[in-house]
Motif scaffolding. Sequence first.
Motif, PDB file in Angstrom:
ATOM      1  N   GLY A  12     -12.086 -21.961 -24.679  1.00  0.00           N
ATOM      2  CA  GLY A  12     -13.391 -21.309 -24.559  1.00  0.00           C
ATOM      3  C   GLY A  12     -13.604 -20.260 -25.631  1.00  0.00           C
ATOM      4  N   LEU A  13     -12.568 -19.479 -25.920  1.00  0.00           N
ATOM      5  CA  LEU A  13     -12.664 -18.466 -26.964  1.00  0.00           C
ATOM      6  C   LEU A  13     -12.928 -19.100 -28.323  1.00  0.00           C
ATOM      7  N   LEU A  14     -12.217 -20.177 -28.611  1.00  0.00           N
ATOM      8  CA  LEU A  14     -12.382 -20.848 -29.898  1.00  0.00           C
ATOM      9  C   LEU A  14     -13.801 -21.386 -30.050  1.00  0.00           C
ATOM     10  N   VAL A  15     -14.344 -21.962 -28.984  1.00  0.00           N
ATOM     11  CA  VAL A  15     -15.718 -22.482 -29.029  1.00  0.00           C
ATOM     12  C   VAL A  15     -16.711 -21.351 -29.275  1.00  0.00           C
ATOM     13  N   VAL A  16     -16.543 -20.230 -28.565  1.00  0.00           N
ATOM     14  CA  VAL A  16     -17.446 -19.094 -28.734  1.00  0.00           C
ATOM     15  C   VAL A  16     -17.369 -18.550 -30.159  1.00  0.00           C
ATOM     16  N   ILE A  17     -16.155 -18.472 -30.708  1.00  0.00           N
ATOM     17  CA  ILE A  17     -15.986 -17.979 -32.083  1.00  0.00           C
ATOM     18  C   ILE A  17     -16.727 -18.874 -33.066  1.00  0.00           C
ATOM     19  N   VAL A  18     -16.548 -20.186 -32.921  1.00  0.00           N
ATOM     20  CA  VAL A  18     -17.210 -21.132 -33.827  1.00  0.00           C
ATOM     21  C   VAL A  18     -18.729 -21.015 -33.721  1.00  0.00           C
ATOM     22  N   VAL A  19     -19.242 -20.915 -32.503  1.00  0.00           N
ATOM     23  CA  VAL A  19     -20.693 -20.790 -32.304  1.00  0.00           C
ATOM     24  C   VAL A  19     -21.221 -19.503 -32.932  1.00  0.00           C
ATOM     25  N   LEU A  20     -20.512 -18.398 -32.712  1.00  0.00           N
ATOM     26  CA  LEU A  20     -20.967 -17.116 -33.269  1.00  0.00           C
ATOM     27  C   LEU A  20     -20.917 -17.123 -34.788  1.00  0.00           C
ATOM     28  N   VAL A  21     -19.884 -17.717 -35.367  1.00  0.00           N
ATOM     29  CA  VAL A  21     -19.819 -17.820 -36.831  1.00  0.00           C
ATOM     30  C   VAL A  21     -21.005 -18.602 -37.358  1.00  0.00           C
ATOM     31  N   ALA A  22     -21.344 -19.700 -36.680  1.00  0.00           N
ATOM     32  CA  ALA A  22     -22.496 -20.516 -37.107  1.00  0.00           C
ATOM     33  C   ALA A  22     -23.795 -19.734 -36.986  1.00  0.00           C
ATOM     34  N   VAL A  23     -23.960 -18.994 -35.899  1.00  0.00           N
ATOM     35  CA  VAL A  23     -25.195 -18.219 -35.691  1.00  0.00           C
ATOM     36  C   VAL A  23     -25.311 -17.115 -36.727  1.00  0.00           C
ATOM     37  N   PHE A  24     -24.248 -16.341 -36.912  1.00  0.00           N
ATOM     38  CA  PHE A  24     -24.304 -15.237 -37.868  1.00  0.00           C
ATOM     39  C   PHE A  24     -24.490 -15.752 -39.300  1.00  0.00           C
ATOM     40  N   THR A  25     -23.902 -16.894 -39.608  1.00  0.00           N
ATOM     41  CA  THR A  25     -24.067 -17.470 -40.947  1.00  0.00           C
ATOM     42  C   THR A  25     -25.499 -17.916 -41.166  1.00  0.00           C
ATOM     43  N   LEU A 262      -9.116  -5.759 -25.193  1.00  0.00           N
ATOM     44  CA  LEU A 262     -10.014  -6.905 -25.362  1.00  0.00           C
ATOM     45  C   LEU A 262      -9.273  -8.159 -25.802  1.00  0.00           C
ATOM     46  N   GLY A 263      -8.410  -8.027 -26.808  1.00  0.00           N
ATOM     47  CA  GLY A 263      -7.701  -9.192 -27.315  1.00  0.00           C
ATOM     48  C   GLY A 263      -6.882  -9.900 -26.238  1.00  0.00           C
ATOM     49  N   PRO A 264      -5.941  -9.199 -25.594  1.00  0.00           N
ATOM     50  CA  PRO A 264      -5.117  -9.874 -24.586  1.00  0.00           C
ATOM     51  C   PRO A 264      -5.900 -10.367 -23.374  1.00  0.00           C
ATOM     52  N   VAL A 265      -6.822  -9.542 -22.855  1.00  0.00           N
ATOM     53  CA  VAL A 265      -7.528  -9.919 -21.632  1.00  0.00           C
ATOM     54  C   VAL A 265      -8.460 -11.101 -21.880  1.00  0.00           C
ATOM     55  N   LEU A 266      -9.187 -11.074 -22.989  1.00  0.00           N
ATOM     56  CA  LEU A 266     -10.027 -12.218 -23.329  1.00  0.00           C
ATOM     57  C   LEU A 266      -9.184 -13.470 -23.548  1.00  0.00           C
ATOM     58  N   GLY A 267      -7.969 -13.276 -24.038  1.00  0.00           N
ATOM     59  CA  GLY A 267      -7.111 -14.407 -24.364  1.00  0.00           C
ATOM     60  C   GLY A 267      -6.350 -15.003 -23.207  1.00  0.00           C
ATOM     61  N   PHE A 283      -7.012 -15.020 -30.693  1.00  0.00           N
ATOM     62  CA  PHE A 283      -8.392 -15.490 -30.571  1.00  0.00           C
ATOM     63  C   PHE A 283      -9.303 -14.395 -30.027  1.00  0.00           C
ATOM     64  N   GLY A 284      -8.809 -13.624 -29.055  1.00  0.00           N
ATOM     65  CA  GLY A 284      -9.615 -12.539 -28.489  1.00  0.00           C
ATOM     66  C   GLY A 284      -9.925 -11.470 -29.519  1.00  0.00           C
ATOM     67  N   ALA A 285      -8.927 -11.115 -30.323  1.00  0.00           N
ATOM     68  CA  ALA A 285      -9.156 -10.140 -31.387  1.00  0.00           C
ATOM     69  C   ALA A 285     -10.114 -10.697 -32.429  1.00  0.00           C
ATOM     70  N   ALA A 286      -9.982 -11.985 -32.742  1.00  0.00           N
ATOM     71  CA  ALA A 286     -10.881 -12.618 -33.720  1.00  0.00           C
ATOM     72  C   ALA A 286     -12.317 -12.617 -33.217  1.00  0.00           C
ATOM     73  N   LEU A 287     -12.508 -12.890 -31.937  1.00  0.00           N
ATOM     74  CA  LEU A 287     -13.853 -12.866 -31.360  1.00  0.00           C
ATOM     75  C   LEU A 287     -14.473 -11.480 -31.494  1.00  0.00           C
ATOM     76  N   THR A 288     -13.711 -10.461 -31.165  1.00  0.00           N
ATOM     77  CA  THR A 288     -14.205  -9.086 -31.275  1.00  0.00           C
ATOM     78  C   THR A 288     -14.582  -8.739 -32.704  1.00  0.00           C
ATOM     79  N   GLU A 289     -13.748  -9.131 -33.649  1.00  0.00           N
ATOM     80  CA  GLU A 289     -14.000  -8.816 -35.048  1.00  0.00           C
ATOM     81  C   GLU A 289     -15.210  -9.569 -35.586  1.00  0.00           C
ATOM     82  N   VAL A 290     -15.373 -10.832 -35.178  1.00  0.00           N
ATOM     83  CA  VAL A 290     -16.543 -11.613 -35.600  1.00  0.00           C
ATOM     84  C   VAL A 290     -17.825 -10.959 -35.084  1.00  0.00           C
ATOM     85  N   ILE A 291     -17.810 -10.530 -33.841  1.00  0.00           N
ATOM     86  CA  ILE A 291     -18.991  -9.883 -33.262  1.00  0.00           C
ATOM     87  C   ILE A 291     -19.324  -8.599 -34.013  1.00  0.00           C
ATOM     88  N   GLN A 292     -18.327  -7.771 -34.249  1.00  0.00           N
ATOM     89  CA  GLN A 292     -18.566  -6.499 -34.939  1.00  0.00           C
ATOM     90  C   GLN A 292     -19.096  -6.719 -36.351  1.00  0.00           C
TER      91      GLN A 292
END
Length: 348
Positions: A12-25, A262-267, A283-292
Motif C-alpha cells: 500500500g505504501l509503495l502504491v501511494v508513493i508511486v501515485v503521489l510522484v505521478a501527481v506531483f510530477t 512516521l516511518g516505522p508506524v506507516l511501514g 517506504f514510510g520515510a520515503a512517503l513522508t519525504e515525497v509529500i514534503q
Amino acid sequence: MRRRIWADPRLGLLVVIVVLVAVFTALRPAFLDVDLTIVPIQSDLTVFVVVGLAQLAVLSLGHMNLAVGRMAAVSAFAAGWAYDKLAVPLVVGLLIGLAVGALVGAAAGWTIAATGVNSFVVTLALDFALIGLVSLLYSTFSDGVAFHVAPAGMDILRGDTFADYCAGDLCGPPIPLVVPIALVAALAVGVFFRNSRLGREILMTGSNLQAARLSGIPTSRRIIQAHTLSGLLAALAGFLLAVTNGAFSADIGGSFLLPSFLGPVLGGTLLAGGAVSVLGTVFGAALTEVIQTGLNLLQFEVEKFKIYIGIVLLVALSLDRLRQVLAERRKQEVPRVPEPVEQKEGVA
C-alpha cells in the motif's frame, strides 16, 4: 499467496508513493529534476530512514524514544568537538559520536529496566535534560552554537554523488555518497532482528514480557540493548544531518521526533511491540519525504505546510487501514467445507 501480498502494508505504501510522484510530477515537472529535487530528496531520506530505524529499535519492545532528537544532538556535539579540538579523522569522530549515542541510549534503557518506569516518562525526562545539556555544552566549548569544521572527506561526502566519478565514459548514477550508509544501516538492522538470536529475543520481549522472562530470556538486558541500539542509530542520524548541513550545531535533531514515528508506524511496525518492518520503515520515510518535497514545490504557505502534510498522511493511513480491513474480510469469506452428516446404525 495473493492474499498474503494484498495484506502487506508495504504494498500500500509503495502504491501511494508511486501515485503521489505521478501527481506531483504532473503538477510540477521540476519534481523529477535531478539536481533540484532527486538528489536532495535522497540526502534527506538518508537521514530520516536512519531516524526511523532508531525509533524502530525500541518500538520492537513496545517502548518509545522521545529523546531520539536530543540523542542525535549530543552525539553530534561529541563528534564536532572531537573534529574541532582534537583534529581527529572523519571516521574517528563518527565513532566517538556513535559511542556517546549508544551510552545515552543504554542509560535510558537501564533506567527503564531498573525502575520499571514507562519509557514515555523516562525518555521525555531525558529529552528535557539533554536540551539544557546540549545548549550548555555548545555555549561552553564552541564560539557560538555550532562547530563549523570540515575534516578531510566531509565535503566530498556532503556534496558528491556517484555520477561525479567516471571510468572513461561510464559514470555512476546520481546517488549521493551518504545513501549507502543508510542502506547498510537498514540491512544491518533487518538482519539483526530477522536472523540473530539477540534480535529475536528482543522481539519476544516486546511481544510478551512475562512469557519471555519465563522462557529464560534476560529481559532487562534486552531492554537495555534495544535502547542502546536506538541511541547508536540516533547518533548516526545526527552525524548524517551534520554532514548534509555542513556544521555540527545545537539544533540538530530538533525535527526528528515526528519522522522517527512516521516511518516505522506507516511501514507496519507495531506500537505494541513484537513485530518490526525495516523495509516498511524505508517506504514510510520515503512517503513522508515525497509529500514534503511535493508540497514545497507547490509553494504552500509555511504556516499551512504541516497541516497539509498531516492531511495527506491521514489519508494515506486511512487508505492503508482500509486495505487491511478488506484483506481481513477476504480471509473471513473463505467458504467452509460442510461437515458430513453422521448417521446412526439402523437408521435409513
